[in-house]
Design a protein around this motif. Structure first.
Motif, short mmCIF file in Angstrom:
data_model
loop_
_atom_site.label_atom_id
_atom_site.label_comp_id
_atom_site.label_asym_id
_atom_site.label_seq_id
_atom_site.Cartn_x
_atom_site.Cartn_y
_atom_site.Cartn_z
N ILE A 173 10.40 6.61 -0.12
CA ILE A 173 9.51 7.37 -0.35
C ILE A 173 9.70 8.18 -1.55
O ILE A 173 10.67 7.98 -2.16
N GLU A 174 8.06 8.51 -1.50
CA GLU A 174 8.36 9.91 -2.72
C GLU A 174 7.98 10.89 -3.45
O GLU A 174 7.45 11.54 -1.79
N GLU A 175 8.79 11.52 -3.82
CA GLU A 175 8.85 13.17 -4.27
C GLU A 175 9.07 13.57 -2.46
O GLU A 175 8.03 13.83 -2.38
N PRO A 176 9.89 13.53 -2.60
CA PRO A 176 10.29 14.26 -1.46
C PRO A 176 9.91 15.46 -0.88
O PRO A 176 9.97 17.07 -0.32
N PRO A 228 5.27 2.57 -13.14
CA PRO A 228 4.41 3.57 -13.80
C PRO A 228 3.52 4.23 -12.68
O PRO A 228 3.17 3.24 -11.90
N HIS A 229 3.04 5.27 -13.04
CA HIS A 229 1.69 6.51 -12.39
C HIS A 229 1.06 6.88 -12.00
O HIS A 229 0.08 6.77 -14.01
N LEU A 230 -0.24 5.94 -11.39
CA LEU A 230 -1.09 5.90 -12.01
C LEU A 230 -1.94 5.52 -12.99
O LEU A 230 -1.48 4.13 -14.28
N VAL A 258 0.70 -1.12 -0.06
CA VAL A 258 -0.37 -0.11 0.03
C VAL A 258 0.53 1.58 0.34
O VAL A 258 1.92 1.44 0.46
N LYS A 259 0.68 1.80 -0.54
CA LYS A 259 0.98 3.36 -0.46
C LYS A 259 0.40 4.73 0.47
O LYS A 259 -1.29 4.62 -0.54
N PHE A 260 0.86 5.15 1.13
CA PHE A 260 -0.48 6.84 1.40
C PHE A 260 0.83 8.11 1.02
O PHE A 260 1.88 7.88 1.27
N LYS A 261 0.41 9.07 1.42
CA LYS A 261 0.79 10.08 1.83
C LYS A 261 1.12 10.44 3.50
O LYS A 261 0.44 10.39 4.02
N VAL A 262 2.06 11.32 2.93
CA VAL A 262 3.21 12.00 4.41
C VAL A 262 2.95 13.86 4.03
O VAL A 262 2.65 13.76 2.65
N ILE A 307 5.02 5.20 0.87
CA ILE A 307 5.06 6.72 1.39
C ILE A 307 5.62 7.58 0.49
O ILE A 307 6.07 7.92 -0.29
N ASP A 308 4.46 8.39 0.14
CA ASP A 308 4.52 9.30 -0.79
C ASP A 308 4.49 10.86 0.09
O ASP A 308 3.25 11.36 0.71
N ALA A 309 5.05 12.30 -0.51
CA ALA A 309 5.28 12.95 0.50
C ALA A 309 4.93 14.26 -0.71
O ALA A 309 4.85 15.48 -0.92
N ASN A 310 4.84 13.94 -2.09
CA ASN A 310 4.16 14.81 -3.16
C ASN A 310 5.14 16.04 -2.73
O ASN A 310 4.24 16.97 -2.90
N GLN A 311 6.02 15.96 -2.35
CA GLN A 311 6.89 17.76 -2.80
C GLN A 311 6.90 18.33 -1.64
O GLN A 311 7.25 19.26 -2.23
N GLY A 334 8.99 10.85 -10.36
CA GLY A 334 8.52 10.78 -12.28
C GLY A 334 7.26 11.42 -12.20
O GLY A 334 7.63 12.28 -13.90
N GLU A 335 6.93 11.38 -11.39
CA GLU A 335 5.23 11.85 -12.24
C GLU A 335 4.92 13.08 -12.58
O GLU A 335 4.04 13.37 -13.38
N ASN A 336 6.05 14.50 -12.11
CA ASN A 336 5.98 15.31 -12.56
C ASN A 336 7.42 15.79 -12.99
O ASN A 336 7.48 16.90 -13.21
MG MG Z 1 2.52 10.17 -5.73
#
Ligand code: MG
Length: 353
Positions: free
Chosen positions: A217-220, A293-295, A160-164, A191-195, A243-245
């Motif tokens: 850790i995704e997009e720290p 791959p993203h989404l 699973v992946k969720f936001k931090v 975990i994904d920090a969305n920048q 990489g999604e951005n």
């Molecule tokens: Mg993401």
């Protein structure tokens, strides 16, 4: 004789989210793209930009892409010339997002001319792929987050992946600890920090979150900050994903070569479609980077079934186009017990209502 592109038609579609991605993200936008070739055959593609830029994307398609594409061969090979044509407006971003709509429609046409699915046209290598449950849930209460993770476990997901990226790192620590508790030691947690972090905050946060053994850790940091990610990667042991951005093969190459990333996550639409996505997948393979791959599970899975490596399918809860009721017909994708199987029998098979 090769058919040529005769018309490019677009339609802006708004899809309400049954599970909002935030207080201000309650719907997403899609631009459906139909390409008619000189034989009268129609290919269906789409561009996707959830909350920003859909009208700009549609305008680029209607004005700049259509006029440059009409008369060219109705084959995905036109991608590079069109990308060069658009480049003055940016090498990546709305230009590549828009170009993806045309590229997908041309792949759909190519596959349907061959009476096959895109996966079979590319050469299927996997009958199924691992899928992970993913949530856009930083705004969820702790109880709601735990409830979501419990649903994923009940559904058979083993990852699973969720936001931090909460303003207070202590909130993230509490949430990651609670999720690890539900998952137990053997399931995979990402975990994904969305920048949301600065380099110093990311260093501090990961110092406190590493004990919960995140797989990445995704997009720290801001996706633009390659030097910052490279420095963070020297400081921490948890693999870094992003990489999604990022929007072009060159941007992925430079990020990998700078030592900034372990797992690259191209979004098929944002990089400009299937044609550049396959080149980026090959780059990852050549450079020894992991690809995730993203989404867009209904699209990404079709390509991933044909890749040599086994990649994750990201399944954001209640966000598939089919689940949202946005499609004219089901794609055939099934995600159950942590595996993705199935897909369309013909073409790309993603047509919006
Ligand atoms: Mg993401």
């Amino acid at each position: 004789m090769t058919a040529t592109i005769a018309a490019v038609d677009t339609r802006l579609i708004t899809v309400p989210l049954t599970r909002p991605w935030g207080p201000d993200v309650t719907e997403i936008s899609v631009v459906a793209v139909d390409v008619t070739d000189s034989s009268g055959a129609v290919g269906h593609g789409f561009s996707w930009t959830p909350s920003i830029g859909a009208r700009a994307v549609q305008a680029l398609l209607d004005h700049d892409i259509a006029s440059a594409a009409i008369g060219r061969d109705a084959e995905p090979d036109v991608w590079r010339a069109l990308w060069e044509h658009l480049h003055e407006a940016g090498g990546g971003g709305v230009t590549t997002i828009a170009l993806a709509g045309l590229d997908l429609a041309l792949w759909d046409l190519r596959a349907r001319r061959a009476d096959r699915s895109v996966t079979d046209l590319l050469g299927r290598r996997h009958a199924s792929l691992p899928a992970y449950g993913s949530g856009v849930n930083l705004h969820y209460s702790l109880d709601d987050l735990v409830g979501q993770v419990e649903r994923w476990v009940a559904d058979g997901f083993t990852a699973v992946k969720f936001k931090v990226g909460s303003p207070d790192i202590a909130r993230d620590v509490e949430r990651v600890a609670a999720v690890r508790d539900v998952l137990g030691p053997d399931r995979t947690l990402m975990i994904d920090a969305n920048q949301r972090w600065s380099l110093e905050k990311a260093t501090d946060a990961m110092g406190r979150l590493a004990e919960f053994s995140p797989a990445w850790i995704e997009e720290p940091l801001r996706a633009d900050d390659i030097a910052g990610h490279a420095e963070l990667r020297r400081r921490i042991d948890v693999p870094i994903a992003f990489g999604e951005n990022r929007h072009t093969w060159y941007q992925f190459r430079d990020a990998i070569d700078a030592g900034a990333v372990d797992v690259i996550q191209p979004n098929v639409i944002r990089v400009g479609g299937i044609t550049p996505f396959l080149e980026i997948a090959e780059l990852a393979r050549d450079r020894g980077a992991q690809l995730a791959p993203h989404l867009l599970p209904e699209l990404s899975s079709q390509l991933s079934y044909a890749l040599p490596e086994e990649t994750w399918v990201e399944d954001v809860e209640s966000a598939g186009f089919g689940e949202l009721g946005a499609l004219a017909e089901p794609t055939g994708l099934r995600i159950a017990d942590g595996r993705a199987t199935g897909g369309p029998a013909l073409g790309l098979g993603i047509r919006f209502r």
